[in-house]
Structures are given as structure tokens and as C-alpha cells.
Design an enzyme around this catalytic site. Sequence first.
Site, mmCIF file in Angstrom:
data_model
loop_
_atom_site.group_PDB
_atom_site.id
_atom_site.type_symbol
_atom_site.label_atom_id
_atom_site.label_comp_id
_atom_site.label_asym_id
_atom_site.label_seq_id
_atom_site.Cartn_x
_atom_site.Cartn_y
_atom_site.Cartn_z
ATOM 1 N N ASP A 216 101.341 -29.395 -19.079
ATOM 2 C CA ASP A 216 102.673 -29.567 -19.652
ATOM 3 C C ASP A 216 102.578 -30.000 -21.114
ATOM 4 O OD1 ASP A 216 105.636 -29.845 -19.141
ATOM 5 O OD2 ASP A 216 105.204 -31.900 -19.766
ATOM 6 N N GLU A 277 101.081 -24.794 -21.500
ATOM 7 C CA GLU A 277 102.469 -24.639 -21.930
ATOM 8 C C GLU A 277 102.490 -25.013 -23.406
ATOM 9 O OE1 GLU A 277 106.986 -26.350 -21.258
ATOM 10 O OE2 GLU A 277 105.270 -27.689 -21.362
#
Length: 553
Positions: A216, A277
Site C-alpha cells: 500500500d 501501489e
Amino acid sequence: MTELEQFSAPGAEWWRTAVIYQIYPRSFADANGDGIGDLPGITSRLDALSELGVDAMWLSPFMPSPQKDAGYDVSDYRGVDPLFGTLDDFDAMLAAAHERGIRVIVDLVPNHSSDQHPWFQEALKAAPGSRERARYIFRDGKGVDGELPPNNWESVFGGGMWTRVTEADGTPGQWYLHIFDSSQPDFDWTNQEVLEEFRGVLRFWLDRGVDGFRVDVAHGLIKKAGLPDYTPSEGADSMGGDQEDVPYWGQPGVHEIYRDWHAVLAEYDGDRALCAEAWLPTLDKIALWVRPGEMDQAFNFNYLMTPWNAGELRDVIRDSLDAFGAVGAPSTWVLSNHDVVRHASRLALTWDNPQGDGIGPRDEPKPDRAVGLSRARAATTVMLSLPGSAYLYQGEELGLPEAMEIPDEFRQDPSWFRTNGERYGRDGCRVPLPWTATAPAYGFNGTGASWLPQPAEWAEYARDAEEASDTSTLALYKTLLRLRAERGLGSGSIVWEDLGDDAVAFRRGDLHVAANLGEAPLELPAGASVVVRSEPFSGTALPPDSAAWYTLA
């Protein structure tokens, strides 16, 4: 390589060609009936993923968390939140997935922790300049008494990026940085103790048998030295996907971290994957994350955000294959996830909708549901024919649209609260899935409880209803995935073909792919024999907003 022919990177690792299904655990399946999905619920539905034909699944966060940001605020990186079950439940789910040939990727959130993480609680009790505070980004404020934040950075969720603490003696103290909510303080990744802690976290999950990690906010871990002021341009993407030289996105030092992580994964047998990401302004910059010895994949957000336009779609496919191929990596392809408006609605929007804004009851005009679904089916038909790895978001195989009529009182996304309702946020793509048309909560559980309200019209999208139809979106996805596997479309080359300005057309061996993004029917070449079509049609005239795979006699 000719101008017309482009190749995916070579290699036998599973992640180069995999179709990976994203599970948002709180909205996938709920085994205990409390209205929130859980790990036993996922285990109970694994046969559905096996029947769909995916190679792996990625689980959004399930670790212990106060749930201020749906689990992206982690308080313990080595456990399972009781909302979702136990570590034993995780192990059982992992084993059941592996029995079905489905690999498991875990979501890891290294940019920040929860403010309830023991380290941050220790930092609040410790003095400025202490070891405890050095794990996070604490700074003295500006102004006569330090009453102003250290710089002018604005949070992705709205409001300032700094929060002032009260010191142990009750006086106003230092400020800490949080790119997102104030309950999500950023780690200081120049601190070796942070680096060593996450090596341990990686090994904890690798020892349990996970097949990789989706990372993330992978582009946010390192901040520019000196933390200089920065004001984004008007309407800029909050995650940095259209901005150059943002002092808290994509800093060069972050690559050292992932080279270190790559070495940790290499200690384990088999091919373990790292996927970033990373919202960055160009494909060439994204490709820097997947150079040899760093990440294995990076999400292709440039592809996801491409509008329904043939020229732009051709360009992003061509540029993606070039950029990722130049560093020996596969391109990834993705159309929906837990942070963006579902592509069955987004592709029919007639107005600008920045990432994270969502769509709500007061937004007009609403995207046309029929147009959006046709375009979504066509877009997926193109995507699953491309070489590389493809990501699917739970529910897109049902053609689910964005849930746009969620009443204000049910909203839970931090963006909604931090912008005082100016941005609806991401709740609309996170509503629990419909499994059974006539069951409570559409089969999400047996009690009818649901942490976000499900639209009444979702009965027609329920999995059991779509399984009964050979023209449903579910049937299309199953066909595409079966043929993709049989024909080995995850690797190899594409040869571009010209069917006109409004078409995206190329060849994969003897299989031809065409999508009609125009307003008039598109005539396929003479001798075309259609193998799969995104919308029903007869003859060889491809309707607007549709796509097909075909062979030539």
C-alpha cells in the site's frame, strides 16, 4: 521488435501472467452474520473463485486495526483483527486456497501505522528527540510558540497533513506527519529500526506460506529532505498520479527499501511476489519500481484511468508494453479496485471525477447504467487478452455498478468526514457483494446485516442469478478466463491491426481482438469467426461499446 509487434517480458514466474482477484474482506462474505465479511466467509466461497478461473487472490487488510480507515490503519502487523477471525482462520483459508491452486497475496501497509500501534503510543509518552519518536516523523512547529505546522502539506483525505500533540506535562508539543488521516501517523523510513521491524513482518507472513505482498502507498515511504512546502496544482490527483516532483511521493530513496525487501523474499523457496501501489505521472516512472531486484509488479493506474477513447487506449497499451518490457517486467492491467469508482459506472461518466471523489446522491448526471455495463464488458474483453498480469476487483465479474445512493448517515470513508461531505469517497465501490438474489443481504450472510447498505437493484446482479444465464457478465468472465488460460494469452506478443480510428485492434497469434469505441457498428474483416463477444450480435458487425475475439478463415 517491429513498430507493430510488442512482447511481454520473458520468464516463468507465476506472477508474470497471473489473473489476480482482489478481495475486500469486509465486503466479500460474512460467515458469522455480524454484517462484516470475514476470513471464514472467504474460505466458504473459494469454490466460486476456482470456478471463475483466477490464479491468485489478494486480500485487502485484515490485520488488527481500530478500523478508522477500513483496516489501512494497522495496530499489529502480525495478527488478524477479531472482526475477521483468527490466525487459525487465516491458516485454514490459506491452506484451502492452495488446495485449489489459488495463491494468496497479503496487503501490507508500511507507509503508516494506526495511532493505536504500540510504537506510536510509546512515542506520545516519550520526549522530543527520543528513540520512540524517531520511528515516526515528529517535528517542531513554526511560529513563536510552535503553533504552526512544520509545512503547508495537505492530507490526501483533506485538511492538513500535520497534527500537534499534547506533551506528557500537558503543554502543546511537537507535530507529527500523516499523509492520510490523523489516526495514521507516517513512519520515518530513514530509521533503521523501522526497516528491521518490517523485515520481521515480511518473514512472519512468508513463514505462514503467503505467496506475496501488495504494498500500500508504496511510493510514499520516503519524504524529500527538509520537508519543503508544496502546493499541488488545481484539481491534481491526490495520490500523485498526475504530478511531477511531489516531495512526499516517489522519492528516489524508496527504491533502496524494496531492494532490501526483494532480498528477504529471495530467502524463501518459490516465486514470491511484490506488487507496488504507486501512483506516478508516467509509465516510465512506474517502470522504475519493477527493475530487476526491486518490485515484481506495479499497478498500471495509467491504464485504469484511461477514458473510453480508442486513441488513448491504444496509446496506453502500447506505452505500457514498451515501458515495462524495457526493464524486463510484465505490464499489469487493472480496471477497478477498492479506491476508485467501479468501471461499470466510471466508463459512462460524462464529467470529471478525480480519484477518491466517488459518486453520490447529489451528483448529476448519473452515468447511464446500460452504457456503463456495455463499456465495462468490452474493456474487460480487451484487458484479458493482453500479455502480462491482470487484476480483477471483487464483484466486477457480476458487472456491479458503483453504489451511488448511499445515504449520508451510512458513509464511513474518512474522506467524507475530513472534507465535510465535499467528497463522497470510496464507500460506493465497497458495498458487500450479492451472492443469492432472494436471501437476506443477498447471501452476503444469513442475517441481513450489512456494514454498508446494498442497493435494491443488486438482486439482478446476484451470483446465483447470473449463473443461470449464459449471457451474464459472470458467464463472459468465465469464458474469457478459460480461453486466456487455454491460449496462454498471459505471455507472448501482440501485433497491432488497423480497423479504423474508433477501434482498438490487435492479434495474439491466430486470435484477433477488436473493440469498437465509436458510435457506429464496426465491420470485422471478411472471414471473421467470432470466438467470444462482450455483447450479443449476429454477423460480423461489431456494435458500439463492444468487443470480440475472433479468428479468420
